[in-house]
Design a protein around this motif. Structure first.
Motif, short mmCIF file in Angstrom:
data_model
loop_
_atom_site.label_atom_id
_atom_site.label_comp_id
_atom_site.label_asym_id
_atom_site.label_seq_id
_atom_site.Cartn_x
_atom_site.Cartn_y
_atom_site.Cartn_z
N GLU A 23 31.18 36.36 49.27
CA GLU A 23 31.93 35.06 48.45
C GLU A 23 30.80 34.66 47.42
N ARG A 74 41.33 38.21 34.88
CA ARG A 74 41.43 39.07 36.02
C ARG A 74 40.88 38.61 37.12
N ILE A 75 39.47 37.91 37.03
CA ILE A 75 38.77 37.57 38.27
C ILE A 75 39.61 36.28 39.13
N ARG A 81 42.36 35.81 39.85
CA ARG A 81 43.12 36.15 40.99
C ARG A 81 42.36 36.78 42.45
N LEU A 82 41.04 36.66 42.33
CA LEU A 82 40.11 37.23 43.41
C LEU A 82 39.97 36.21 44.41
N THR A 110 36.63 44.17 37.74
CA THR A 110 37.12 43.14 38.75
C THR A 110 37.50 44.20 40.12
N ASP A 111 37.86 45.31 39.77
CA ASP A 111 37.95 46.19 41.18
C ASP A 111 36.68 46.21 42.00
N ASN A 123 37.28 35.87 46.42
CA ASN A 123 35.92 35.70 46.78
C ASN A 123 35.17 34.96 45.76
N ALA A 137 36.43 43.08 43.64
CA ALA A 137 37.59 42.88 44.86
C ALA A 137 36.94 43.49 45.89
#
Lengths: 299, 64
Positions: free
Chosen positions: A55, A72-73, A75-76, A46-47, A78, A50
């Motif tokens: 996109e 987790r992803i 909240r990203l 995920t980091d 893109n 980010a």
């Protein structure tokens, strides 16, 4: 349910068995499941996403155990639509749209996805090159594949201890720990599968347990117990494991008596080729001789 | 009729992306039977509660 790869010659992992075990664990009501191994790599993947300046409209998450990646992803900014796939319905978060599929025979149209993610699944594939090729084909040009998996040093202490104990007792050994792939082989596999700008790197996690049995309990709960086709079909004697636990404690413990278990995370990424990507210069297009360049006479 | 409408429908956007996992050929969506049909592989992949089951082992074999 029988996955296609289970019929294939030279299959190493009994994928049906791993799926059945995971379904059983997922449907068991009680007991906390150890998710930390998946959490570590999901956080890292995920980091990395980010900080990727792109996109991704349509994203596939392959067999996301414990929804570690998906939660987790989400909240990203893109990442657009996320599709989850899993080898069994019980392993799919039903609240979110998903598809039951085997990653070794992916049901996605050519050039249909912008991003494919896999968190700790690829080391359990039998046809890893074929899986990578199918992922690459399903990606749109300039689409990204990013994955984590366990590399060759994973559980090396457990492997050595079991081998030593079994060699002593039986004068022979049977495989008990999955042969995890080597990071160098994975790099060339990515390249052979047609990925551009392939990157592999490695991270070690040492987890400490009281005894080998605590480690094995966690592995079972995570569905990582021995799933090799070549596994011994005879029930192992308890004495074998007691001896292995002794050897483990002798060879791989810290001063406080707790034992160490290595998890060797390998991270892979590669892009589906696109003309905008950097490429090596065409052969013969250089205008400086290599000899001059090496001798520093090019200026 | 109302009961029929409450059957979970698969996400149309997802259906557009799916192909036969064996042949990678396009699929025909049979809304009545809730199946995805691969003519080439002669297989019908079931959709259960809106979730396509794209496993050859779970697919129904079609006769000629």
């Amino acid at each position: 349910m029988s996955a296609a790869s289970n019929g294939q010659i030279g299959a190493v992992v009994d994928r049906d068995l791993t799926t059945r075990r995971r379904v059983r664990q997922a449907s068991a009501e009680s007991g906390a499941r150890p998710t930390f191994l998946h959490d570590v790599s999901a956080e890292e993947l995920t980091d990395r996403l980010a900080v990727t300046k792109r996109e991704f409209g349509c994203c596939l998450v392959i067999d996301d155990a414990y929804s570690a990646l998906r939660t987790r992803i989400n909240r990203l900014a893109n990442i657009g639509d996320v599709i989850s796939s899993a080898p069994h319905r019980a392993l799919l978060e039903t609240s979110t749209g998903g598809v039951v599929a085997d990653e070794e025979v992916l049901p996605f149209a050519p050039e249909s996805l912008d991003l494919v993610l896999s968190n700790l699944t690829l080391h359990l594939t039998n046809d890893t090159p074929g899986t990578l090729i199918q992922i690459r084909r399903a990606l749109k040009p300039d689409g990204l594949f990013s994955a984590s998996l366990f590399g060759s040093e994973t559980l090396t202490e457990l492997r050595q201890s079991l081998l030593a104990a079994e060699a002593e007792a039986a004068g022979g050994v049977s495989p008990r720990v999955l042969p995890f792939p080597d990071i160098r082989d994975l790099g060339s596999l990515l390249q052979r599968a047609g990925f551009a700008l392939p990157v592999t790197d490695q991270d070690r996690l040492t987890v400490r347990y009281d005894t080998m049995f605590d480690l094995m309990r966690d592995l079972r709960l995570m569905g990582l117990a021995n799933s090799l086709f070549q596994r011994s079909r005879h029930p192992s004697k308890r004495s074998l494991f007691l001896r292995a636990a002794e050897i483990y404690a002798e060879r791989y413990s810290d001063r406080d008596g707790r034992i160490r278990a290595t998890f060797d995370y390998v991270y892979l990424s590669g892009w589906a080729p696109h003309e905008s990507q950097q490429l090596p210069a065409r052969r013969g297009s250089a205008n400086v001789s290599m000899k001059d360049a090496l001798e520093g006479r090019d200026r | 009729m109302d009961e029929a409408k409450t059957i979970a429908q698969p996400d149309p956007k997802l259906l557009e992306l799916l192909v036969c996992p064996l042949t990678k050929a396009t699929l025909r969506y049979d809304r009545e039977a809730q199946e995805l049909i691969s003519v080439k592989a002669k297989l019908a992949y079931p959709i259960r509660d809106g979730i396509p089951i794209m496993l050859p082992s779970e697919a129904r074999e079609l006769e000629d």
